[in-house]
Motif scaffolding. Structure first.
Motif, PDB file in Angstrom:
ATOM      1  N   ASP A  24       0.861  -1.185   0.000  1.00 35.22           N
ATOM      2  CA  ASP A  24       0.000   0.000   0.000  1.00 35.22           C
ATOM      3  C   ASP A  24       0.894   1.231   0.000  1.00 35.22           C
ATOM      4  O   ASP A  24       1.331   1.705   1.045  1.00 35.22           O
TER       5      ASP A  24
ATOM      6  N   LYS B 292      -0.145  15.110   1.409  1.00 35.83           N
ATOM      7  CA  LYS B 292      -1.464  15.147   2.048  1.00 35.83           C
ATOM      8  C   LYS B 292      -1.332  15.308   3.556  1.00 35.83           C
ATOM      9  O   LYS B 292      -2.143  15.984   4.198  1.00 35.83           O
TER      10      LYS B 292
ATOM     11  N   ASP C   4       2.559  12.033  -3.293  1.00 37.93           N
ATOM     12  CA  ASP C   4       1.236  12.635  -3.096  1.00 37.93           C
ATOM     13  C   ASP C   4       0.739  12.393  -1.675  1.00 37.93           C
ATOM     14  O   ASP C   4       0.159  13.295  -1.045  1.00 37.93           O
ATOM     15  N   ALA C   5       0.955  11.187  -1.172  1.00 32.67           N
ATOM     16  CA  ALA C   5       0.505  10.858   0.187  1.00 32.67           C
ATOM     17  C   ALA C   5       1.288  11.648   1.230  1.00 32.67           C
ATOM     18  O   ALA C   5       0.733  12.071   2.256  1.00 32.67           O
TER      19      ALA C   5
ATOM     20  N   ILE D  10       2.877   8.114  -6.204  1.00 30.36           N
ATOM     21  CA  ILE D  10       1.850   7.792  -5.211  1.00 30.36           C
ATOM     22  C   ILE D  10       2.324   8.158  -3.808  1.00 30.36           C
ATOM     23  O   ILE D  10       1.593   8.772  -3.021  1.00 30.36           O
ATOM     24  N   ILE D  11       3.556   7.788  -3.491  1.00 31.92           N
ATOM     25  CA  ILE D  11       4.106   8.059  -2.167  1.00 31.92           C
ATOM     26  C   ILE D  11       4.250   9.564  -1.934  1.00 31.92           C
ATOM     27  O   ILE D  11       3.912  10.081  -0.864  1.00 31.92           O
TER      28      ILE D  11
ATOM     29  N   GLY E  81       3.612   6.460   2.129  1.00 32.21           N
ATOM     30  CA  GLY E  81       3.815   7.904   2.146  1.00 32.21           C
ATOM     31  C   GLY E  81       3.308   8.531   3.430  1.00 32.21           C
ATOM     32  O   GLY E  81       3.955   9.425   4.008  1.00 32.21           O
ATOM     33  N   GLU E  82       2.164   8.066   3.890  1.00 33.63           N
ATOM     34  CA  GLU E  82       1.601   8.596   5.135  1.00 33.63           C
ATOM     35  C   GLU E  82       2.521   8.311   6.320  1.00 33.63           C
ATOM     36  O   GLU E  82       2.753   9.184   7.167  1.00 33.63           O
TER      37      GLU E  82
ATOM     38  N   GLU F   6       0.317   4.337  -0.782  1.00 31.75           N
ATOM     39  CA  GLU F   6      -0.248   5.531  -0.151  1.00 31.75           C
ATOM     40  C   GLU F   6       0.005   5.500   1.351  1.00 31.75           C
ATOM     41  O   GLU F   6       0.372   6.517   1.956  1.00 31.75           O
ATOM     42  N   LYS F   7      -0.154   4.325   1.953  1.00 28.76           N
ATOM     43  CA  LYS F   7       0.116   4.185   3.385  1.00 28.76           C
ATOM     44  C   LYS F   7       1.591   4.421   3.685  1.00 28.76           C
ATOM     45  O   LYS F   7       1.944   5.023   4.714  1.00 28.76           O
TER      46      LYS F   7
END
Length: 341
Positions: A135, A178, A174-175, A171-172, A140-141, A137-138
């Motif tokens: 994941d 955020k 962008d996360a 993707i990373i 990056g978060e 996105e996770k």
């Protein structure tokens, strides 16, 4: 292809494939399934581990594996995919060098009845049969959250991202933003490491500190880049003073975390990923359906998507996640600390 043993097999493969010639597989009797495993490169530590796990599982299931290594060159990977198509493999499992450049060849393979799995990195607008990764996105978060925990709310950071042709990097990134956009932390500089070359991080961090002085944090695309960032900081006596984060749970990164020069890494169970990919490749080769709960859009198509969960690793949970989980040995992780005792 028979396994010779982890390190020896990986070394032999690198030597053979590095010459630009297709790696010749050792023929097995009564093999009906042929899988092409195409790597971007072996620059990153994790790929060796995944190669062995994938081959072992595929052979256990009765498949023969053709391994290719493009050494970070798009043209070479294109040639190697052409080779796999000519060999009439049943499935190509692809760690893409470039998210866009390989689209035509993926479509060519599919048009000839070859299934394609995008492994770890999505191929854009290609309608692959399956995308399996973590994941992102996770990821990056988690990177950004660690920075927000350890950097002052009005702090300044820089980012050393991975290869701009790797879709995961977007993707990373962008996360990350955020999370950071909800704070007063400022990203003063951002650079990309073409082909994931680690030296980029050393040069970028050295230049920044030389020109602008100390920084509060550095978000790195992986642990190789983080290692070079820490090396550059050390030359200015700043190692351990700056929050540095990365991913992959490389041994050297785990050592830096317990030593205090890297704040965190992200553990991704790459062995599980590789074995699951091998199982799914065999399933697709048999023309059996693959069940997924998620899809991801590749720009034109909604692709079946398997996403594994990443885990944040700090000094506090190093033993629980990395050592107790068997990813690295305790004596290896704490090697440099033992030398100081």
């Amino acid at each position: 292809m028979k396994r010779i043993g982890g390190i020896l097999l990986a070394t032999c493969m690198c030597l053979l494939i590095g010459c630009g010639q297709p790696l010749e597989t050792i023929k097995q009797e009564n093999v009906e399934i042929k899988i092409g495993l195409s790597f971007d490169s072996f620059v990153v530590e994790r790929w060796y581990r995944e190669q062995d796990a994938f081959i072992s599982k595929a052979e256990e299931l009765g498949a023969e594996v053709y391994v290719q290594n493009a050494n970070g060159e798009v043209g070479r990977q294109e040639e190697q995919i052409e080779y796999l198509i000519a060999e009439k493999v049943d499935v190509i499992v692809l760690v893409a060098t470039d998210a866009d450049a390989l689209t035509p060849l993926v479509k060519k393979a599919k048009n000839q009845g070859i299934k394609v799995i995008a492994y770890d990195r999505l191929v854009k607008n290609a309608d692959v049969d399956l995308y399996i990764s973590f994941d992102n996105e996770k990821i990056g978060e988690l990177l950004a959250e660690t920075v927000t925990e350890q950097v002052p709310d009005n702090g300044n950071i820089i980012m050393i991202c991975g290869s701009p042709t790797d879709n995961n990097v977007t993707i990373i990134e962008d996360a990350i933003f955020k999370v950071l956009n909800k704070t007063n932390i400022k990203v003063l500089h951002k650079a990309y490491a073409e082909n994931w070359l680690r030296e980029v991080a050393f040069d970028e961090v050295s230049h920044w500190v030389e020109q602008h002085g100390a920084i509060d944090g550095i978000i790195c695309g992986n642990d190789d880049l983080a290692g070079e960032a820490v090396k550059a900081l050390a030359e200015y006596r700043l190692a351990g003073e700056v929050c540095v984060v990365g991913q992959d749970a490389d041994l050297a990164a785990c050592q830096r975390i317990v030593e205090g020069t890297q704040a965190m890494t992200i553990f991704k169970d790459v062995t599980k990923l590789a074995k699951e990919a091998a199982e799914l490749a065999v399933t697709l080769a048999k023309n059996e359906p693959v069940q997924t709960k998620q899809t991801i859009n590749d720009g034109s198509y909604d692709i079946p998507y398997r996403a594994l969960t990443p885990i944040k690793v700090t000094k506090e949970n190093m033993d629980e996640v990395i050592i107790d989980g068997g990813f690295h040995l305790k004596e290896d992780v704490y090697l440099n600390m033992m030398d100081k005792e």
